[in-house]
Enzyme design. Structure first.
Site, PDB file in Angstrom:
ATOM      1  N   PRO A 152      41.806  23.446 -19.116  1.00 28.22           N
ATOM      2  CA  PRO A 152      41.462  24.446 -20.139  1.00 28.22           C
ATOM      3  C   PRO A 152      42.322  25.690 -20.019  1.00 28.22           C
ATOM      4  O   PRO A 152      42.595  26.177 -18.912  1.00 28.22           O
ATOM      5  CB  PRO A 152      39.993  24.744 -19.840  1.00 28.22           C
ATOM      6  CG  PRO A 152      39.474  23.463 -19.277  1.00 28.22           C
ATOM      7  CD  PRO A 152      40.612  22.916 -18.446  1.00 28.22           C
ATOM      8  N   CYS A 153      42.731  26.222 -21.170  1.00 25.48           N
ATOM      9  CA  CYS A 153      43.795  27.228 -21.190  1.00 25.48           C
ATOM     10  C   CYS A 153      43.313  28.656 -21.391  1.00 25.48           C
ATOM     11  O   CYS A 153      44.115  29.553 -21.552  1.00 25.48           O
ATOM     12  CB  CYS A 153      44.776  26.881 -22.317  1.00 25.48           C
ATOM     13  SG  CYS A 153      44.029  26.928 -23.972  1.00 25.48           S
ATOM     14  N   GLN A 154      41.991  28.887 -21.384  1.00 26.98           N
ATOM     15  CA  GLN A 154      41.521  30.228 -21.758  1.00 26.98           C
ATOM     16  C   GLN A 154      42.104  31.333 -20.897  1.00 26.98           C
ATOM     17  O   GLN A 154      42.360  32.434 -21.376  1.00 26.98           O
ATOM     18  CB  GLN A 154      39.985  30.274 -21.688  1.00 26.98           C
ATOM     19  CG  GLN A 154      39.306  29.468 -22.783  1.00 26.98           C
ATOM     20  CD  GLN A 154      39.058  28.026 -22.369  1.00 26.98           C
ATOM     21  OE1 GLN A 154      39.690  27.509 -21.458  1.00 26.98           O
ATOM     22  NE2 GLN A 154      38.148  27.375 -23.063  1.00 26.98           N
ATOM     23  N   PHE A 177      44.995  31.491 -19.694  1.00 30.86           N
ATOM     24  CA  PHE A 177      46.424  31.651 -19.920  1.00 30.86           C
ATOM     25  C   PHE A 177      46.758  32.058 -21.358  1.00 30.86           C
ATOM     26  O   PHE A 177      47.864  32.462 -21.650  1.00 30.86           O
ATOM     27  CB  PHE A 177      47.161  30.326 -19.648  1.00 30.86           C
ATOM     28  CG  PHE A 177      46.761  29.649 -18.374  1.00 30.86           C
ATOM     29  CD1 PHE A 177      46.932  30.283 -17.154  1.00 30.86           C
ATOM     30  CD2 PHE A 177      46.229  28.378 -18.384  1.00 30.86           C
ATOM     31  CE1 PHE A 177      46.577  29.654 -15.969  1.00 30.86           C
ATOM     32  CE2 PHE A 177      45.873  27.736 -17.208  1.00 30.86           C
ATOM     33  CZ  PHE A 177      46.042  28.381 -16.002  1.00 30.86           C
ATOM     34  N   ASN A 220      49.607  22.354 -22.403  1.00 33.42           N
ATOM     35  CA  ASN A 220      48.909  23.621 -22.266  1.00 33.42           C
ATOM     36  C   ASN A 220      49.580  24.661 -23.148  1.00 33.42           C
ATOM     37  O   ASN A 220      50.628  24.413 -23.749  1.00 33.42           O
ATOM     38  CB  ASN A 220      48.890  24.084 -20.797  1.00 33.42           C
ATOM     39  CG  ASN A 220      47.577  24.749 -20.423  1.00 33.42           C
ATOM     40  OD1 ASN A 220      47.190  25.744 -21.024  1.00 33.42           O
ATOM     41  ND2 ASN A 220      46.876  24.185 -19.442  1.00 33.42           N
TER      42      ASN A 220
END
Length: 429
Positions: A110-112, A114, A149
């Site tokens: 999960p990219c939150q 970044f 991502n």
């Protein structure tokens, strides 16, 4: 993973090789990556996703649904949501038994932490999932690793070890994989693959060193080489695909409204038929009465009038697809910074999990889940499950439909990449 372990598993890899190729999807979300790979001829073994709503969507469409993406699901793993931590702790022995038998592990943590769409936070606990992902890879020892991502993962962050200590998660992933894999990375613009959205994402492809010891593999060069033939074979007349070409058949003025079939008090679009080549490709043989996820937001009249003003001004000032100017926001009393009006003649900007980030190019409303799904290249037969939206503290632990769509890998990109990787394995195996 040691070279000795690779040697011990070499015979298993050869025994597992056949005309089919398989994959495990980790952090699978609603299944955009799984869908694209299955359309490229890959067979899913199982998927790991901890959110119940997202897994409901994946299960409905790809496990139980018409795609048949997951034909090899093991008996030891219940077909329900799981966290990667739970899988590693509860099913480690079963994972070890898969060593050398899996062609590819895919997915992106999960990219939150970044993402530039929010506040980048290097100490976001979700960033620790990178380490769990790498543990998973080390146990299963797949032939190929595919990671997607946001571009923000390539940035240097200050970590919690001190003011002068920095961490770059992209470099960390590449460094860890490089011990036993040849690693390539690239930022891809999804609109170059027929997706009607300017969405730039960071991809990593790692090919295990023992597979092709006498041949250098350049996966991204092969993907680019195959891109135009992939587009032609899909039936696209030209690129890029504009947002108007993607969703014009869903305009309310063309179709009218009906009472929502699944939400009391809401209305949805009464669909007629596709108009453009892209729409026909996405719609397939779904039929006019079976289109789902067209529920319309219930905007108050004051909001409708505000949207009408914004749309008119943005068309006049040539500010489509870009954030509103500070002057316009001040004049309208808006505090929200990310709001944009779609340009029907160009691909959309990156869609987000916030439904009110994008306004329709001609109708005073936000987009439906189906319109967002079209901009992500999900076919119309793919039906989303769970809540439409959520708010407050629940946003940290729930993944409703709009978020599922926004977080997904566009299936068209996944299919193009999967098609090339399948050919690389079959031609060089």
């Amino acid at each position: 993973m040691s070279n000795g372990a690779l040697a011990r598993n070499r015979s298993s890899v050869q025994e597992a090789s056949s005309n089919s190729v398989n994959f495990i999807d980790v952090f699978a979300g609603c299944g955009g990556l799984s869908l694209g790979l299955s359309q490229a001829g890959w067979e899913g073994v199982f998927a790991v996703e901890q959110d119940s709503f997202a897994f409901m969507t994946l299960k409905h469409n790809l496990i139980e649904g018409k795609s048949g993406a997951y034909k090899q699901w093991p008996e030891w793993l219940p077909k329900t949501e799981h966290s990667i931590k739970d899988i590693l702790e509860t099913y480690r022995e079963q994972l070890e038994s898969l060593s050398g038998k899996i062609d590819m592990i895919v997915g992106g943590p999960p990219c939150q932490g970044f993402s530039s769409a929010g506040r980048r936070d290097p100490n976001d606990p979700r960033n620790d999932l990178v380490n769990l992902y790498l543990q998973f890879v080390n146990i299963v020892e797949p032939k190929v690793v595919l990671i997607e991502n946001v571009k923000g993962i390539t940035h240097d962050f200050e970590d919690d070890k001190g003011a002068n200590s920095k961490v770059n998660y992209a470099c960390k992933i590449i460094d860890c994989l490089s011990e036993n894999y040849t690693v390539s990375s690239r930022v891809i613009d999804t609109s170059e693959f027929g997706v009607p959205q300017r969405r730039h994402r960071f991809f990593v492809i790692a090919v295990r060193n023992d597979l092709f010891p006498s041949k250098k593999i350049h996966p991204f060069e092969q993907i680019e080489k195959n891109r135009l033939s992939f587009i032609r074979n899909k039936g696209f007349a030209s690129l890029p695909v504009s947002s108007g070409s993607a969703i014009s058949d869903l305009e309310v003025r063309r179709n009218g409204k009906v009472a929502s079939r699944d939400s009391v008090g809401f209305e949805e679009i009464s669909y007629n038929h596709p108009l453009t080549t892209y729409q026909k490709i996405m719609h397939g043989d779904v039929g006019r009465t079976n289109l789902t996820d067209t529920r319309l937001a219930r905007h108050k009249q004051k909001i409708v009038e505000r949207f009408q003003s914004i749309i008119k001004t943005c068309h006049t000032d040539g500010r489509l697809n870009v954030s509103l100017s500070n002057e316009l926001k001040s004049r309208l009393g808006l505090k929200k910074s990310a709001i944009r009006v779609l340009d029907p003649e160009r691909p959309s900007p990156t869609i987000t999990s916030m439904p009110d980030d994008l306004i329709h190019y001609s109708e005073p409303r936000t987009l439906t889940v189906r319109e967002n799904a079209r901009l992500q290249s999900f076919p119309d037969w793919f039906e989303f499950q769970g809540k439409y939206t959520t708010g407050g503290e629940r946003r940290k632990r729930e993944v409703p439909r709009f978020t599922q769509v926004a977080n997904a890998v566009p299936p068209l990109v996944a299919e193009a990449i999967g098609d090339t990787l399948r050919k690389i394995l079959s031609e060089n195996g």
